[in-house]
Scaffold this active site. Structure first.
Site, PDB file in Angstrom:
ATOM      1  N   ASP A  15       0.874  -1.177   0.000  1.00 28.99           N
ATOM      2  CA  ASP A  15       0.000   0.000   0.000  1.00 28.99           C
ATOM      3  C   ASP A  15       0.909   1.224   0.000  1.00 28.99           C
ATOM      4  O   ASP A  15       2.132   1.109   0.134  1.00 28.99           O
ATOM      5  CB  ASP A  15      -0.899  -0.008   1.252  1.00 28.99           C
ATOM      6  CG  ASP A  15      -1.814   1.217   1.318  1.00 28.99           C
ATOM      7  OD1 ASP A  15      -2.308   1.658   0.264  1.00 28.99           O
ATOM      8  OD2 ASP A  15      -2.017   1.757   2.423  1.00 28.99           O
ATOM      9  N   SER A  16       0.293   2.394  -0.079  1.00 25.03           N
ATOM     10  CA  SER A  16       1.073   3.634  -0.001  1.00 25.03           C
ATOM     11  C   SER A  16       1.529   3.921   1.420  1.00 25.03           C
ATOM     12  O   SER A  16       2.092   4.986   1.661  1.00 25.03           O
ATOM     13  CB  SER A  16       0.203   4.796  -0.467  1.00 25.03           C
ATOM     14  OG  SER A  16      -0.842   4.983   0.471  1.00 25.03           O
ATOM     15  N   TYR A  47      -0.933   8.287  -2.381  1.00 25.66           N
ATOM     16  CA  TYR A  47      -1.137   7.928  -3.788  1.00 25.66           C
ATOM     17  C   TYR A  47      -2.388   8.622  -4.343  1.00 25.66           C
ATOM     18  O   TYR A  47      -2.453   8.930  -5.520  1.00 25.66           O
ATOM     19  CB  TYR A  47      -1.353   6.413  -3.919  1.00 25.66           C
ATOM     20  CG  TYR A  47      -0.109   5.560  -3.892  1.00 25.66           C
ATOM     21  CD1 TYR A  47       1.146   6.086  -3.588  1.00 25.66           C
ATOM     22  CD2 TYR A  47      -0.200   4.201  -4.196  1.00 25.66           C
ATOM     23  CE1 TYR A  47       2.266   5.269  -3.579  1.00 25.66           C
ATOM     24  CE2 TYR A  47       0.919   3.384  -4.195  1.00 25.66           C
ATOM     25  CZ  TYR A  47       2.150   3.913  -3.879  1.00 25.66           C
ATOM     26  OH  TYR A  47       3.255   3.098  -3.873  1.00 25.66           O
ATOM     27  N   GLY A  48      -3.357   8.802  -3.482  1.00 23.98           N
ATOM     28  CA  GLY A  48      -4.675   9.281  -3.933  1.00 23.98           C
ATOM     29  C   GLY A  48      -4.693  10.727  -4.389  1.00 23.98           C
ATOM     30  O   GLY A  48      -5.720  11.232  -4.845  1.00 23.98           O
ATOM     31  N   CYS A  78      -4.624  -1.551  -1.586  1.00 19.81           N
ATOM     32  CA  CYS A  78      -4.826  -0.121  -1.805  1.00 19.81           C
ATOM     33  C   CYS A  78      -5.843   0.051  -2.927  1.00 19.81           C
ATOM     34  O   CYS A  78      -5.638  -0.476  -4.031  1.00 19.81           O
ATOM     35  CB  CYS A  78      -3.487   0.495  -2.207  1.00 19.81           C
ATOM     36  SG  CYS A  78      -3.582   2.222  -2.696  1.00 19.81           S
ATOM     37  N   ASN A  79      -6.921   0.742  -2.632  1.00 17.36           N
ATOM     38  CA  ASN A  79      -7.955   0.959  -3.661  1.00 17.36           C
ATOM     39  C   ASN A  79      -7.407   1.799  -4.809  1.00 17.36           C
ATOM     40  O   ASN A  79      -7.715   1.564  -5.970  1.00 17.36           O
ATOM     41  CB  ASN A  79      -9.154   1.678  -3.048  1.00 17.36           C
ATOM     42  CG  ASN A  79      -9.881   0.825  -2.041  1.00 17.36           C
ATOM     43  OD1 ASN A  79     -10.841   0.159  -2.364  1.00 17.36           O
ATOM     44  ND2 ASN A  79      -9.411   0.826  -0.802  1.00 17.36           N
ATOM     45  N   THR A  80      -6.597   2.802  -4.461  1.00 22.95           N
ATOM     46  CA  THR A  80      -6.089   3.722  -5.473  1.00 22.95           C
ATOM     47  C   THR A  80      -5.154   2.992  -6.439  1.00 22.95           C
ATOM     48  O   THR A  80      -5.277   3.114  -7.662  1.00 22.95           O
ATOM     49  CB  THR A  80      -5.328   4.884  -4.790  1.00 22.95           C
ATOM     50  OG1 THR A  80      -6.137   5.403  -3.726  1.00 22.95           O
ATOM     51  CG2 THR A  80      -5.019   5.982  -5.767  1.00 22.95           C
ATOM     52  N   GLU A 157      -1.690   8.542   8.092  1.00 24.84           N
ATOM     53  CA  GLU A 157      -0.310   8.063   7.969  1.00 24.84           C
ATOM     54  C   GLU A 157       0.583   8.586   9.101  1.00 24.84           C
ATOM     55  O   GLU A 157       1.547   7.950   9.496  1.00 24.84           O
ATOM     56  CB  GLU A 157       0.201   8.565   6.614  1.00 24.84           C
ATOM     57  CG  GLU A 157       1.450   7.950   6.097  1.00 24.84           C
ATOM     58  CD  GLU A 157       1.331   6.471   5.767  1.00 24.84           C
ATOM     59  OE1 GLU A 157       0.232   5.982   5.470  1.00 24.84           O
ATOM     60  OE2 GLU A 157       2.375   5.809   5.859  1.00 24.84           O
ATOM     61  N   CYS A 188     -11.020   3.362   1.102  1.00 31.62           N
ATOM     62  CA  CYS A 188      -9.562   3.527   1.134  1.00 31.62           C
ATOM     63  C   CYS A 188      -9.108   2.718   2.333  1.00 31.62           C
ATOM     64  O   CYS A 188      -9.741   2.782   3.405  1.00 31.62           O
ATOM     65  CB  CYS A 188      -9.197   5.005   1.314  1.00 31.62           C
ATOM     66  SG  CYS A 188      -7.473   5.280   1.818  1.00 31.62           S
ATOM     67  N   THR A 189      -8.036   1.958   2.182  1.00 30.29           N
ATOM     68  CA  THR A 189      -7.649   1.035   3.248  1.00 30.29           C
ATOM     69  C   THR A 189      -7.084   1.749   4.480  1.00 30.29           C
ATOM     70  O   THR A 189      -6.922   1.128   5.533  1.00 30.29           O
ATOM     71  CB  THR A 189      -6.642  -0.003   2.719  1.00 30.29           C
ATOM     72  OG1 THR A 189      -5.514   0.689   2.156  1.00 30.29           O
ATOM     73  CG2 THR A 189      -7.273  -0.876   1.654  1.00 30.29           C
ATOM     74  N   HIS A 190      -6.797   3.023   4.355  1.00 28.86           N
ATOM     75  CA  HIS A 190      -6.390   3.796   5.542  1.00 28.86           C
ATOM     76  C   HIS A 190      -7.593   4.062   6.474  1.00 28.86           C
ATOM     77  O   HIS A 190      -7.407   4.233   7.678  1.00 28.86           O
ATOM     78  CB  HIS A 190      -5.809   5.160   5.139  1.00 28.86           C
ATOM     79  CG  HIS A 190      -4.372   5.122   4.706  1.00 28.86           C
ATOM     80  ND1 HIS A 190      -3.950   4.492   3.557  1.00 28.86           N
ATOM     81  CD2 HIS A 190      -3.251   5.649   5.274  1.00 28.86           C
ATOM     82  CE1 HIS A 190      -2.620   4.646   3.430  1.00 28.86           C
ATOM     83  NE2 HIS A 190      -2.185   5.344   4.462  1.00 28.86           N
TER      84      HIS A 190
HETATM   85  N1  DGL Z   1      -4.740   3.271   1.184  1.00 29.81           N
HETATM   86  C1  DGL Z   1      -4.887   3.682  -0.147  1.00 29.81           C
HETATM   87  C2  DGL Z   1      -6.242   3.361  -0.725  1.00 29.81           C
HETATM   88  O1  DGL Z   1      -6.836   2.378  -0.322  1.00 29.81           O
HETATM   89  C3  DGL Z   1      -4.301   4.984  -0.619  1.00 29.81           C
HETATM   90  C4  DGL Z   1      -4.205   6.143   0.298  1.00 29.81           C
HETATM   91  C5  DGL Z   1      -3.336   7.221  -0.339  1.00 29.81           C
HETATM   92  O2  DGL Z   1      -2.128   7.009  -0.391  1.00 29.81           O
HETATM   93  O3  DGL Z   1      -3.881   8.225  -0.816  1.00 29.81           O
HETATM   94  O4  DGL Z   1      -6.730   4.026  -1.597  1.00 29.81           O
END
Ligand code: DGL
Length: 260
Positions: A15-16, A47-48, A78-80, A157, A188-190
């Site tokens: 993931d990011s 990443y998003g 990571c969804n993104t 983060e 988003c997994t965060h």
């Molecule tokens: N955790 C990531 C997701 O599921 C990306 C979060 C990010 O880096 O913007 O989209």
């Protein structure tokens, strides 16, 4: 180039940053005999809020490194990155199981016929075709409201998840929907790491994320490819980060793993 020691035969998960640890926890619960190598690209978070080509290039670099290090399968936690890179990565490595994640809109929409479903995701996830297609599929079933949560993944983060500035950010992002939604999708997994804080604002409504579904999908794909470990317990979890020169970073990862 990403290079991880001691990961031969592991499932690579990336993931990011810390978000993928919410998925990793479900993977370990589902497959406790597997070894997992988690790579967080914290140096390039978020990443998003990047261009899709950048997320693709970062993802290709990481997956190349995980596979060169001997990983037998990859979970894009990571969804993104799934939206920006999964299709291309599967073309690059057609023989390797590559499992992605996507916002759990389907179970949320089916559980709330004609209800209002709030989907929280990164700005890039919301913009990309993959999500727009998902939206078109399920928006007839319920009324879907997609909220691009700028700044949220980057804030999570940093840890310190009960600090006032984080509550203020959440209030700004989702406060306008308080009391008017029937379900929430954490796209988003965060975001599962601030579920409790979101509940304080949005109330007692069902929350959906894709961690358990992803874990079941990993089991299926490993079984199909005859790659399931024979062990049913005792698997190891190793953490790596693009920011690992900072010793506090891997400590932060371990604390998120405990929290998940
Ligand atoms: N955790 C990531 C997701 O599921 C990306 C979060 C990010 O880096 O913007 O989209």
């Amino acid at each position: 180039m990403v290079r991880l020691e001691g990961c031969k035969g592991s499932v690579g998960v990336f993931d990011s940053g810390v978000g993928g640890i919410s998925v990793l926890k479900a993977l370990v619960r589902e497959l406790p005999g597997e070894d997992f190598a988690f790579y967080g690209d914290s140096a390039h978070n978020p990443y998003g809020e990047k261009r899709p080509e950048e997320v693709l290039a970062l993802s290709q670099d990481i997956v190349g490194g995980l596979l060169d290090s001997g990983c037998k399968a990859v979970v894009i936690a990571c969804n993104t990155a799934t939206s920006a890179a999964a299709a291309r990565l599967r073309e690059d490595y057609p023989k390797t199981p590559i499992i992605g994640v996507e916002p759990a809109l389907k179970p949320a929409a089916l559980s709330q016929p004609n209800g209002r479903v709030l989907v929280l995701a990164t700005p890039l996830t919301v913009r990309l075709d993959k999500f727009q297609r998902l939206l078109r599929t399920w928006e007839g079933e319920s009324h879907v409201i997609a909220v691009p949560c700028e700044g949220l993944a980057a804030r999570i983060e940093r840890g310190d998840l009960h600090a006032p500035d984080l509550y203020e950010l959440l209030e700004r992002l989702v406060g306008p929907y308080a009391g008017s939604v029937d379900a929430v999708v954490l796209g988003c997994t965060h975001y599962p790491f601030v579920r409790e804080q979101l509940e304080q604002i949005l109330g007692d409504v069902p929350f959906f994320d894709s961690a358990d579904g992803t874990a079941r999908q990993l089991r299926r794909r490993l079984a199909q490819s005859h790659l399931l470990s024979e062990r049913t317990s005792g698997g190891k979890v190793r953490f790596f980060s693009s920011s690992q020169d900072d010793p506090a970073e891997l400590e932060l990862y371990r604390s998120f793993f405990e929290l998940a």
